[in-house]
Design a protein around this motif. Structure first.
Motif, PDB file in Angstrom:
ATOM      1  N   HIS A 171      53.710  47.505  43.803  1.00 54.55           N
ATOM      2  CA  HIS A 171      52.392  47.505  43.197  1.00 54.55           C
ATOM      3  C   HIS A 171      51.685  46.095  43.524  1.00 54.55           C
ATOM      4  N   LEU A 172      52.023  45.918  45.033  1.00 54.87           N
ATOM      5  CA  LEU A 172      51.506  44.692  45.609  1.00 54.87           C
ATOM      6  C   LEU A 172      50.082  44.562  45.692  1.00 54.87           C
ATOM      7  N   LEU A 173      49.495  43.190  45.435  1.00 52.15           N
ATOM      8  CA  LEU A 173      48.089  43.258  45.576  1.00 52.15           C
ATOM      9  C   LEU A 173      47.899  42.101  46.840  1.00 52.15           C
ATOM     10  N   THR A 174      46.633  42.001  47.576  1.00 54.47           N
ATOM     11  CA  THR A 174      46.622  40.928  48.328  1.00 54.47           C
ATOM     12  C   THR A 174      46.024  39.660  47.423  1.00 54.47           C
ATOM     13  N   LEU A 175      46.174  38.613  48.134  1.00 56.91           N
ATOM     14  CA  LEU A 175      46.117  37.431  47.473  1.00 56.91           C
ATOM     15  C   LEU A 175      44.794  37.373  47.114  1.00 56.91           C
ATOM     16  N   VAL A 176      43.675  37.950  47.672  1.00 49.01           N
ATOM     17  CA  VAL A 176      42.121  37.923  47.459  1.00 49.01           C
ATOM     18  C   VAL A 176      41.996  38.960  45.975  1.00 49.01           C
ATOM     19  N   GLU A 177      42.775  40.117  46.027  1.00 51.71           N
ATOM     20  CA  GLU A 177      42.602  41.020  44.920  1.00 51.71           C
ATOM     21  C   GLU A 177      43.035  40.245  43.734  1.00 51.71           C
ATOM     22  N   LEU A 178      44.263  39.646  43.765  1.00 54.00           N
ATOM     23  CA  LEU A 178      44.933  38.973  42.590  1.00 54.00           C
ATOM     24  C   LEU A 178      43.821  37.739  42.232  1.00 54.00           C
ATOM     25  N   THR A 179      43.552  36.992  42.874  1.00 51.91           N
ATOM     26  CA  THR A 179      42.698  36.006  42.267  1.00 51.91           C
ATOM     27  C   THR A 179      41.315  36.220  41.937  1.00 51.91           C
ATOM     28  N   ARG A 180      40.738  37.499  42.419  1.00 53.71           N
ATOM     29  CA  ARG A 180      39.539  37.953  41.797  1.00 53.71           C
ATOM     30  C   ARG A 180      39.881  38.684  40.593  1.00 53.71           C
ATOM     31  N   LEU A 181      40.979  39.618  40.366  1.00 51.91           N
ATOM     32  CA  LEU A 181      41.165  39.851  38.832  1.00 51.91           C
ATOM     33  C   LEU A 181      41.547  38.820  37.988  1.00 51.91           C
ATOM     34  N   LEU A 182      42.027  37.788  38.212  1.00 45.25           N
ATOM     35  CA  LEU A 182      42.253  36.596  37.502  1.00 45.25           C
ATOM     36  C   LEU A 182      40.878  36.088  36.987  1.00 45.25           C
ATOM     37  N   GLU A 183      39.796  35.785  37.945  1.00 46.46           N
ATOM     38  CA  GLU A 183      38.525  35.491  37.821  1.00 46.46           C
ATOM     39  C   GLU A 183      37.684  36.341  36.546  1.00 46.46           C
ATOM     40  N   VAL A 184      37.857  37.654  37.164  1.00 44.90           N
ATOM     41  CA  VAL A 184      37.017  38.703  36.386  1.00 44.90           C
ATOM     42  C   VAL A 184      37.706  38.738  34.889  1.00 44.90           C
ATOM     43  N   GLY A 185      38.911  38.271  34.850  1.00 45.32           N
ATOM     44  CA  GLY A 185      39.825  38.512  33.439  1.00 45.32           C
ATOM     45  C   GLY A 185      39.443  37.272  32.646  1.00 45.32           C
ATOM     46  N   GLY A 186      38.698  36.027  33.124  1.00 41.52           N
ATOM     47  CA  GLY A 186      38.551  35.177  32.251  1.00 41.52           C
ATOM     48  C   GLY A 186      39.123  33.811  32.564  1.00 41.52           C
ATOM     49  N   PHE A 187      39.699  33.714  33.755  1.00 37.51           N
ATOM     50  CA  PHE A 187      40.741  32.735  33.960  1.00 37.51           C
ATOM     51  C   PHE A 187      39.670  31.631  35.141  1.00 37.51           C
ATOM     52  N   GLN A 188      39.928  30.727  35.119  1.00 37.65           N
ATOM     53  CA  GLN A 188      39.391  29.794  36.138  1.00 37.65           C
ATOM     54  C   GLN A 188      40.555  28.927  37.033  1.00 37.65           C
ATOM     55  N   LEU A 189      40.490  29.443  38.337  1.00 39.68           N
ATOM     56  CA  LEU A 189      41.675  29.136  39.083  1.00 39.68           C
ATOM     57  C   LEU A 189      41.721  27.467  39.224  1.00 39.68           C
ATOM     58  N   GLU A 190      42.676  26.994  39.162  1.00 38.15           N
ATOM     59  CA  GLU A 190      43.005  25.703  39.539  1.00 38.15           C
ATOM     60  C   GLU A 190      43.935  25.175  40.575  1.00 38.15           C
ATOM     61  N   HIS A 191      44.710  25.963  40.975  1.00 38.74           N
ATOM     62  CA  HIS A 191      45.786  25.848  42.235  1.00 38.74           C
ATOM     63  C   HIS A 191      46.172  27.167  42.705  1.00 38.74           C
ATOM     64  N   VAL A 192      45.978  27.123  44.094  1.00 38.29           N
ATOM     65  CA  VAL A 192      46.515  28.301  44.958  1.00 38.29           C
ATOM     66  C   VAL A 192      47.262  27.922  46.122  1.00 38.29           C
ATOM     67  N   ASP A 193      48.572  28.215  46.261  1.00 31.97           N
ATOM     68  CA  ASP A 193      49.387  27.876  47.307  1.00 31.97           C
ATOM     69  C   ASP A 193      50.037  28.652  48.113  1.00 31.97           C
ATOM     70  N   ASP A 194      50.223  28.735  49.359  1.00 32.72           N
ATOM     71  CA  ASP A 194      50.939  29.777  50.267  1.00 32.72           C
ATOM     72  C   ASP A 194      52.108  29.216  50.537  1.00 32.72           C
ATOM     73  N   TRP A 195      53.322  29.947  49.827  1.00 35.80           N
ATOM     74  CA  TRP A 195      54.700  29.423  49.865  1.00 35.80           C
ATOM     75  C   TRP A 195      55.424  30.089  51.040  1.00 35.80           C
ATOM     76  N   SER A 196      54.855  31.074  51.838  1.00 37.34           N
ATOM     77  CA  SER A 196      55.460  32.020  52.794  1.00 37.34           C
ATOM     78  C   SER A 196      56.577  31.322  53.639  1.00 37.34           C
ATOM     79  N   GLU A 197      56.183  30.107  54.309  1.00 46.42           N
ATOM     80  CA  GLU A 197      57.046  29.614  55.199  1.00 46.42           C
ATOM     81  C   GLU A 197      58.145  29.015  54.541  1.00 46.42           C
ATOM     82  N   MET A 198      58.066  28.463  53.535  1.00 43.03           N
ATOM     83  CA  MET A 198      59.197  27.917  52.694  1.00 43.03           C
ATOM     84  C   MET A 198      59.974  29.132  52.037  1.00 43.03           C
TER      85      MET A 198
END
Length: 253
Positions: A171-198
């Motif tokens: 049940h993978l989400l895109t990063l855009v979908e996940l951050t939007r769900l958090l914001e709509v759910g009452g959260f304020q984003l503080e940090h987003v980082d892409d670890w894919s290369e690591m």
């Protein structure tokens, strides 16, 4: 447990146990980075959702966090408890419960922080899970995620992978979908980082270790069986081809 006790009569260290209980991309180092997002003095009471065999929980306890682990698979919860009592009998309080992240068995405002490490990707109703996470967090609480999300080439995703044998349970989400769900759910984003290369570099190193003739003392195959060989190869390919990405997210409520 008998095999672990035979290999490590005095009890395994957290690093010795890691091949069995840190079943996510990045291993102990990734868990360290995740826990460094929190301070045990200000956010000491932590819920680990999708705790599995408890590697993140025990690592958190060693840093002074009071950890509660929730998993929907009771066999994982039972083994998590057995491992914890064997490895860290004198650690700060640990607790375990078998339950559903979309209907958390906890009162409102019960925790200072909620962790997800490669667990949301198995949950079919992320909106409900995030709402439940918000409910059990106190005001000022933190949600910290180390998650796999879908990449630009998700249509090329190869199975099996450690979280799913087929697309039915992924049940993978895109990063855009996940951050939007958090914001709509009452959260304020503080940090987003892409670890894919690591994550890709780490998974490639692990793949090389798994292909050496030397048999590891403990192995993910104890959990996944022989199919883990294919899973490991598919993880490398999926990361390299952009079918998946690995991200770290922190948000407050």
């Amino acid at each position: 447990m008998a095999q672990i006790n035979a290999h490590y009569p005095a009890g395994p260290t957290l690093h010795q146990l890691a091949p069995l209980d840190q079943l996510h991309i990045g291993g102990v180092a990734a868990s360290t980075r995740l826990l460094e997002r929190l301070n045990p003095d200000t956010h000491g009471k932590v819920l680990d959702i999708g705790a599995g065999l408890g590697g993140l929980m025990r690592q958190g306890a060693s840093l002074g966090f009071q950890m509660m682990g929730l998993d929907i698979t009771h066999g994982f919860s039972a083994l998590n408890k057995s491992l914890s009592l064997r490895v860290q009998p004198d650690a700060p309080p640990l607790a375990w419960v078998t339950g559903d992240a979309s209907a958390l068995p906890f009162a409102d405002n019960s925790f200072d922080a909620v962790l997800f490490q490669h667990s949301l990707l198995n949950m079919p109703d992320a909106t409900k899970v995030i709402a439940e996470s918000r409910r059990v967090l106190r005001p000022g609480g933190q949600i910290v995620m180390h998650e796999v999300v879908s990449g630009p080439n998700v249509a090329q995703l190869r199975y099996p992978v450690p979280w799913a044998a087929s697309s039915k349970h992924s049940h993978l989400l895109t990063l855009v979908e996940l951050t939007r769900l958090l914001e709509v759910g009452g959260f304020q984003l503080e940090h987003v980082d892409d670890w894919s290369e690591m994550a890709l570099a780490w998974r490639q190193r692990q793949r090389q270790k798994e292909q050496t003739p030397r048999q590891a003392v403990l192995s993910p195959q104890w959990v996944f069986g022989e199919r883990f060989i294919t899973m490991g190869k598919n993880l490398v390919d999926n990361l390299a081809q952009g079918a998946i990405k690995v991200v770290e997210i922190q948000a407050s409520c």
